[in-house]
Design a protein around this motif. Structure first.
Motif, PDB file in Angstrom:
ATOM      1  N   SER A  76      -4.187  -2.626  -8.377  1.00 38.26           N
ATOM      2  CA  SER A  76      -4.692  -1.263  -8.318  1.00 38.26           C
ATOM      3  C   SER A  76      -4.916  -0.698  -9.700  1.00 38.26           C
ATOM      4  O   SER A  76      -4.456  -1.255 -10.700  1.00 38.26           O
ATOM      5  CB  SER A  76      -3.715  -0.370  -7.556  1.00 38.26           C
ATOM      6  OG  SER A  76      -2.600  -0.081  -8.355  1.00 38.26           O
ATOM      7  N   ASN A  90      -5.266   2.555   5.307  1.00 36.63           N
ATOM      8  CA  ASN A  90      -4.300   2.168   6.330  1.00 36.63           C
ATOM      9  C   ASN A  90      -4.993   1.894   7.663  1.00 36.63           C
ATOM     10  O   ASN A  90      -4.668   0.935   8.363  1.00 36.63           O
ATOM     11  CB  ASN A  90      -3.251   3.280   6.478  1.00 36.63           C
ATOM     12  CG  ASN A  90      -1.999   2.778   7.155  1.00 36.63           C
ATOM     13  OD1 ASN A  90      -1.602   1.639   6.942  1.00 36.63           O
ATOM     14  ND2 ASN A  90      -1.420   3.608   8.006  1.00 36.63           N
ATOM     15  N   THR A 104      -2.510  11.285   1.250  1.00 32.09           N
ATOM     16  CA  THR A 104      -3.927  11.411   0.883  1.00 32.09           C
ATOM     17  C   THR A 104      -4.827  10.799   1.955  1.00 32.09           C
ATOM     18  O   THR A 104      -4.425   9.906   2.696  1.00 32.09           O
ATOM     19  CB  THR A 104      -4.229  10.700  -0.451  1.00 32.09           C
ATOM     20  OG1 THR A 104      -3.946   9.312  -0.270  1.00 32.09           O
ATOM     21  CG2 THR A 104      -3.375  11.235  -1.580  1.00 32.09           C
ATOM     22  N   PHE A 130       1.295   9.709  -2.245  1.00 36.31           N
ATOM     23  CA  PHE A 130       0.088   8.935  -1.953  1.00 36.31           C
ATOM     24  C   PHE A 130      -0.143   8.813  -0.439  1.00 36.31           C
ATOM     25  O   PHE A 130      -1.270   8.788   0.026  1.00 36.31           O
ATOM     26  CB  PHE A 130       0.204   7.536  -2.580  1.00 36.31           C
ATOM     27  CG  PHE A 130      -1.004   6.670  -2.388  1.00 36.31           C
ATOM     28  CD1 PHE A 130      -2.251   7.084  -2.862  1.00 36.31           C
ATOM     29  CD2 PHE A 130      -0.915   5.445  -1.731  1.00 36.31           C
ATOM     30  CE1 PHE A 130      -3.383   6.290  -2.687  1.00 36.31           C
ATOM     31  CE2 PHE A 130      -2.047   4.651  -1.553  1.00 36.31           C
ATOM     32  CZ  PHE A 130      -3.274   5.075  -2.030  1.00 36.31           C
ATOM     33  N   LEU A 131       0.978   8.773   0.303  1.00 33.95           N
ATOM     34  CA  LEU A 131       0.872   8.579   1.753  1.00 33.95           C
ATOM     35  C   LEU A 131       0.187   9.756   2.445  1.00 33.95           C
ATOM     36  O   LEU A 131      -0.243   9.643   3.582  1.00 33.95           O
ATOM     37  CB  LEU A 131       2.256   8.363   2.378  1.00 33.95           C
ATOM     38  CG  LEU A 131       3.094   7.221   1.789  1.00 33.95           C
ATOM     39  CD1 LEU A 131       4.338   6.986   2.641  1.00 33.95           C
ATOM     40  CD2 LEU A 131       2.300   5.936   1.702  1.00 33.95           C
ATOM     41  N   TYR A 150      -5.432   7.068   1.342  1.00 34.38           N
ATOM     42  CA  TYR A 150      -4.432   6.206   1.948  1.00 34.38           C
ATOM     43  C   TYR A 150      -4.713   6.031   3.444  1.00 34.38           C
ATOM     44  O   TYR A 150      -4.676   4.924   3.982  1.00 34.38           O
ATOM     45  CB  TYR A 150      -3.028   6.781   1.744  1.00 34.38           C
ATOM     46  CG  TYR A 150      -1.970   6.100   2.589  1.00 34.38           C
ATOM     47  CD1 TYR A 150      -1.380   4.909   2.176  1.00 34.38           C
ATOM     48  CD2 TYR A 150      -1.592   6.631   3.827  1.00 34.38           C
ATOM     49  CE1 TYR A 150      -0.441   4.262   2.960  1.00 34.38           C
ATOM     50  CE2 TYR A 150      -0.656   5.993   4.619  1.00 34.38           C
ATOM     51  CZ  TYR A 150      -0.080   4.809   4.180  1.00 34.38           C
ATOM     52  OH  TYR A 150       0.842   4.179   4.969  1.00 34.38           O
ATOM     53  N   LEU A 167       0.838  -1.196   0.000  1.00 34.06           N
ATOM     54  CA  LEU A 167       0.000   0.000   0.000  1.00 34.06           C
ATOM     55  C   LEU A 167       0.881   1.256   0.000  1.00 34.06           C
ATOM     56  O   LEU A 167       0.596   2.237  -0.691  1.00 34.06           O
ATOM     57  CB  LEU A 167      -0.918  -0.004   1.236  1.00 34.06           C
ATOM     58  CG  LEU A 167      -1.761   1.247   1.450  1.00 34.06           C
ATOM     59  CD1 LEU A 167      -2.796   1.400   0.344  1.00 34.06           C
ATOM     60  CD2 LEU A 167      -2.454   1.203   2.810  1.00 34.06           C
ATOM     61  N   ASN A 168       1.969   1.177   0.780  1.00 36.71           N
ATOM     62  CA  ASN A 168       2.830   2.350   0.927  1.00 36.71           C
ATOM     63  C   ASN A 168       3.549   2.744  -0.366  1.00 36.71           C
ATOM     64  O   ASN A 168       4.048   3.848  -0.469  1.00 36.71           O
ATOM     65  CB  ASN A 168       3.877   2.095   2.019  1.00 36.71           C
ATOM     66  CG  ASN A 168       3.222   1.963   3.380  1.00 36.71           C
ATOM     67  OD1 ASN A 168       2.047   2.296   3.527  1.00 36.71           O
ATOM     68  ND2 ASN A 168       3.964   1.468   4.358  1.00 36.71           N
ATOM     69  N   TYR A 192      -7.905   0.227  -5.069  1.00 39.24           N
ATOM     70  CA  TYR A 192      -6.846  -0.579  -4.488  1.00 39.24           C
ATOM     71  C   TYR A 192      -7.464  -1.869  -3.958  1.00 39.24           C
ATOM     72  O   TYR A 192      -8.480  -1.835  -3.268  1.00 39.24           O
ATOM     73  CB  TYR A 192      -6.166   0.184  -3.351  1.00 39.24           C
ATOM     74  CG  TYR A 192      -5.170  -0.632  -2.561  1.00 39.24           C
ATOM     75  CD1 TYR A 192      -3.834  -0.694  -2.940  1.00 39.24           C
ATOM     76  CD2 TYR A 192      -5.577  -1.354  -1.426  1.00 39.24           C
ATOM     77  CE1 TYR A 192      -2.928  -1.457  -2.225  1.00 39.24           C
ATOM     78  CE2 TYR A 192      -4.670  -2.127  -0.710  1.00 39.24           C
ATOM     79  CZ  TYR A 192      -3.345  -2.176  -1.111  1.00 39.24           C
ATOM     80  OH  TYR A 192      -2.447  -2.931  -0.412  1.00 39.24           O
TER      81      TYR A 192
END
Lengths: 876, 189
Positions: free
Chosen positions: A419, A521, A514, A511-512, A517, A349-350, A359
């Protein structure tokens, strides 16, 4: 030597200053206030409040005598009493006795002089009085036990502070309660929707009630018991001395001395969490000692949640958080049972590119990988908007790539991520599949072996080392990029290039930052097996642009806006255990102040379910924050779709004299339930349960409706025969709407709820369920359908157990039995539920989709919500 | 013959007003009582006395238009009553004051009495004044009200208050001097 006048003056002045600075400790003040409040409520002068409300006989008259002797009896009652004692010999005797021997200076408080009280004397008397009372009471309690003491008056809790509304509820009526109002032994109180309240016990203990929680008190020689019928309370128990403070829920008993703790009692069971101090919890015949930061629940399916979450609704949350913060171990207490394939974080994901719009995370389990395309397809389908968006060639390619990677499952890590990015035009980008590698060399050689095999099937596999420099092939090519312990595949180079730059940025990956995300997470942190997440905000924006080209489309857009549908932010579907039986979807909204997300109340007690029996076939129950604002939103949405709507509505309101908002929505509380509960023939036994705070206004509205129906009937040339009949059966008043053709339906009020049903028999059954506790919530079939998670309560549920009714019907039909019906009989009860959490709603379902085919998407008719094109037609 | 029985509806929430008053004002009453009496125990008695009296006399007595001012005054008076009670007067003869300062006579009096002892002496001296004078002094110097506020609380003019204060200060000075002498002498014995 004597000080001079001047010296004296300055000394006095200085001392005045010091006296002005004297201030009692806050704890002293609170303790003293608690004791005094207690003394006040047991003082003879207060007994006024214990006077009979109505005078019905000699006993009631005699109860007035002490107040009469004190001079605290009202003038009207004094006259009545004097008048009565002239005529009635027994009462005259009682009065005479009271005057001569009844009270001979045993009451130091009334005997004290207003000026210069001899305090020592009072204290001595108080002790003497207390001592004799204690001896007497001890003797009596030996003989009669707690029963005698339990009925003793004097206990009074006080509403210390509140926001919103609060009610005294009883079988027959609902009375609003104000700040400063008192709650006596046995009286039941309920905090209103969207309200909370602080109640103070005579001993100084404070109880904070969450919205829609219901409690009552009982008091005896041993101490005070708080009965939590349902809801969530936080208790700050004062030092109890030799007494006890108890909290009793349907399934556990908590006993405390001086602590702060929360009790949450809901449809799934009870949960006790301790903030400070120690409590003992008794349930299922076991005793558990809980220390601060610890938690216990009475149902293994009720999973632990952080203690902080249990007090997060409190007005004192800051204080509790601080107390809990001191306990470093708190977070570790919350451990979930780990199932195969469940992950709590994802490095894949990261590394996702910033423009990721969909995703999917799947566990590397052979059972899942084999089926991965079917699983992805099904999940995506649950959100028609996403399915609509991600279809066609992109989806076909995705299957191909996932299949290829899945074949190499033995070389990859515990997760595969799939994704798709959203392009600048709002269309789906080419799919990207990423995996961790446990054995990069094995993966590469195994893939190389497949290159030739694939080529014969018309697919070129190109293993690349650097997407940035790789050449684009002209034919149908699957690019696989192997880098370190990661492999990524796509049918185009662009996603791989995006991935490459995101990976290079590391923790600087945009992206981290947003919210998309952050939401994914957060879902991971609770443990997921399969997860599907879509950035609806971006996807819907694209659909919105398409729609805006036509006039009809623009009207629809206006309606969605009113309903808050375009505020949809993210859609996250996860299943913790894997498989289909337990999935949940989270829809988050960018604005939570209006529209659908603002209607549903936070999960809370559903008193409506108390009227439903365990045999119910279908039940839908939900709670809303405010019926009025929901009606507002719906009316304004209707207004933007049909221009005649506002006029029609106005006509209705003028003709009937009913103001929909004021007369219909305002008297209602926030809880609703509808059930089919009882025999289906000759007519279905339906039940409608609605929380009603203002019975009087509600009744008036019904009356107005009946009048309007008669007027309409008269206009149509039919007899105006509608009327509401009132019947009283064993103390309960039933109302029945009748016409010339017979009874239409009946309703009655109980515990601040209106219960309606086709006839009085079904109503009586509903009341019986409620009174006996033989209810759906406590039945094993309902409990078995509940999801295994941390929620004690829900905002909405739809439960179905067609087996209960379809069984007999199927056997009646014998060999002709319908296939679907048979399937329904064989499947157990199923449930779909929704939990509102601020700016998001969690939808979930248990059971194999259920006989009605419930799934998170079509729950509550929200299937339309995801397919914007269908919603208006569908829901209106 | 059965006597005629009529039914009267009881005044709803007969005690709600008291609970509200208690909630809103108990802190002020307790704080005032604590300042005036110098003891949490006595302050609790005052708190109880004030609200019990209120309970007995009913809501209409004196509370309006300003319940806070009424309760403030009631707290001061109930506290002064406690200071005046015989048991209290004995307690005030410095049995609970630290004795070491008193053993050095003849020096500047300020050095001889600790501030706690001075507070006891001043409180007692105030209580010994006439009830009106004591009330005005307590409101002015313990509670820090200004003359206009005191005048309003007592329902009189600022002039009257100024005069009362002036006389009370003179009497207080004498009273404090007397008590200082008495206590010093007592310590000698």
């Amino acid at each position: 030597m004597k000080p001079t006048d001047k010296e004296l003056d300055s000394m006095i002045e200085k001392t005045f200053g010091e006296i002005r600075m004297d201030a009692p400790a806050a704890s002293d003040t609170e303790r003293a206030a608690g004791r005094v409040l207690n003394a006040l409520s047991t003082s003879p002068a207060t007994m006024m409040s214990a006077l009979p409300e109505h005078i019905r006989g000699c006993d009631d008259f005699q109860a007035l005598i002490p107040a009469y002797m004190d001079g605290t009896l009202s003038q009207a009652r004094t006259l009545l009493l004097e008048d009565h004692t002239r005529e009635c010999i027994p009462c005259r005797k009682a009065l005479k006795l009271a005057r001569t021997g009844f009270r001979t200076g045993t009451d130091p408080l009334t005997a004290s002089k207003p000026r210069g009280i001899a305090l020592a004397t009072i204290r001595r008397y108080r002790w003497a009085a207390a001592a004799s009372v204690i001896v007497g009471v001890a003797l009596l309690s030996l003989i009669f036990g707690d029963r005698l003491l339990g009925t003793r008056g004097g206990f009074e809790a006080v509403v210390y502070a509140m926001s919103g509304s609060m009610y005294h509820v009883s079988e027959s009526q609902t009375i609003p309660l104000q700040t400063g109002g008192t709650i006596k032994d046995g009286q039941k109180i309920r905090a209103g929707k969207d309200s909370d309240a602080m109640v103070r016990l005579p001993d100084g203990s404070m109880i904070e009630l969450k919205a829609r929680s219901e409690i009552s008190f009982s008091h005896n020689s041993d101490g005070t018991t708080i009965h939590l019928d349902r809801g969530n309370i936080i208790v700050q128990a004062a030092d109890q001395g030799s007494h006890h403070l108890y909290v009793a829920t349907g399934d556990c008993m908590v006993s405390v001395h001086g602590t702060i703790f929360s009790v949450d009692s809901g449809v799934k069971g009870s949960r006790v969490s301790v903030v400070q101090g120690e409590v003992q919890v008794d349930y299922a015949g076991e005793k558990h000692l809980l220390k601060s930061g610890q938690q216990v629940s009475t149902n293994p399916e009720l999973q632990p949640v952080p203690v902080t979450a249990q007090v997060s609704w409190s007005n004192n949350q800051g204080q509790y958080y601080q107390l809990l913060d001191n306990l470093k171990f708190v977070k570790k207490e919350v451990a979930y049972t780990t199932t195969d394939g469940v992950r709590y974080s994802s490095d894949l994901l990261n590394m996702m590119p910033a423009n990721t719009a969909v995703y999917v995370g799947l566990p590397n389990l052979s059972s899942v990988l084999k089926d991965s395309n079917r699983i992805i397809d099904e999940r995506i389908k649950k959100n028609p908007a996403v399915a609509d968006w991600w279809k066609g060639e992109g989806a076909a390619k995705r299957s191909e790539i996932v299949n290829k990677i899945a074949e190499l499952g033995q070389y990859i890590g515990n997760e595969i991520a799939v994704s798709a990015a959203i392009t600048a035009q709002g269309n789906p980008g080419n799919p990207l599949v990423v995996a961790d590698l446990t054995n990069p060399a094995g993966f590469r050689s195994s893939l190389e072996q497949q290159v030739s095999a694939s080529a014969s099937q018309g697919l070129t596999i190109d293993i690349i080392d650097n997407p940035a420099t790789a050449a684009t092939a002209s034919v149908n090519t699957l690019y696989v990029w192997i880098t370190g312990y990661n492999a990524a595949a796509s049918n185009s180079l662009q996603p791989l290039k995006d991935l490459q730059s995101a990976m290079a940025a590391g923790s600087g990956n945009p992206f981290l930052t947003t919210s998309f995300y952050a939401d994914i997470n957060a879902t991971y942190q609770q443990g997921v097996s399969e997860i599907v997440a879509a950035d609806l905000q971006n996807i819907l924006a694209q659909l919105r642009t398409q729609d805006a080209s036509t006039t009809a489309g623009q009207a629809r857009i206006a309606a969605y806006d009113k309903l808050g549908l375009f505020n949809l932010k993210h859609f996250i579907l996860e299943s913790r255990q894997g498989g289909d039986s337990n999935t949940a979807a989270v829809l988050s909204f960018s604005q939570s102040d209006h529209g659908i997300v603002s209607w549903l109340a936070q999960p809370g007690p559903m008193g409506t379910l108390d009227f439903i029996s365990p045999d119910a076939t279908v039940v839908a129950a939900f709670s809303v924050k405010s019926t009025a604002s929901m009606v507002d939103d719906i009316l304004s949405a209707l207004g933007s779709i049909s221009s005649s709507m506002p006029q029609d509505l106005n006509n209705f309101q003028t003709e009937t004299g009913i103001d929909i908002k004021k007369d219909l929505a305002a008297p209602l509380g926030g809880e609703y339930a509808f059930a089919i509960d009882g025999p289906l023939a000759p007519s279905p036994s339906w039940k409608l349960v609605v929380e009603v705070y203002d019975q009087a206004t509600f009744q008036q509205t019904i009356q107005k409706l009946v009048t309007a129906m008669n007027t309409q009937a008269a206009k149509d040339g039919k007899p105006a025969s509608f009327s509401v009949q009132q019947t009283e059966i064993s103390g309960q008043t039933y109302f029945t709407l009748t016409s010339a053709a017979g009874d239409i339906f009946s309703y009655t009020f109980a515990n601040a709820f209106m219960v309606a049903a086709p006839n009085k028999g079904v109503l009586a059954n509903a009341l019986k369920s409620q009174q006996s506790g033989y209810t759906l919530v406590h039945s094993s079939q309902f409990q078995s359908a509940l999801p295994s998670d941390g929620n004690t309560n829900f905002s909405a549920i739809v439960y179905s157990n067609l087996g209960a009714v379809a069984g007999p019907i199927a056997s009646l039909m014998g060999g002709l039995g319908h296939k679907g019906l048979k399937a329904a009989v064989s499947s157990g009860p199923s449930m779909a539920y929704a939990v509102a959490q601020g700016d998001r709603i969690l939808f979930g379902a248990t059971g194999q989709g259920g006989p009605l085919g419930f799934n998170p998407a079509n729950m509550l008719g929200l299937s339309g919500a995801f397919s914007p094109k269908g919603i208006v037609k569908h829901s209106l | 013959m059965q006597p005629a029985i009529r039914e009267i509806k009881m005044e709803a929430g007969a005690r709600d007003w008291l609970d509200t008053l208690f909630r809103d004002h108990h802190e002020m009453v307790f704080r005032t009582a604590y300042r005036t009496t110098g003891s949490a125990l006595d302050a609790e008695d005052v708190l109880q006395t004030v609200f019990l009296r209120l309970l007995k006399s009913g809501r209409d007595t004196g509370l309006s238009p300003n319940p806070a001012a009424y309760l403030h005054r009631a707290a001061v008076n109930a506290s002064l009553d406690i200071l005046r009670s015989p048991g209290k007067l004995r307690a005030l003869t410095l049995e609970d004051a630290g004795a070491e300062c008193l053993q050095i006579p003849g020096l500047n009096p300020e050095a001889q009495f600790s501030s706690d002892e001075m507070k006891l002496i001043v409180r007692r001296a105030v209580a010994e004044l006439g009830s009106r004078a004591a009330e005005v002094i307590a409101l002015k110097y313990f509670e820090g009200l200004d003359n206009s506020e005191i005048a309003e609380t007592l329902g009189t003019s600022q002039m009257v208050i100024a005069v009362t204060l002036h006389r009370a200060r003179t009497r207080l000075r004498k009273e404090v001097g007397k008590l200082l002498e008495e206590t010093s002498n007592e310590a000698y014995r």
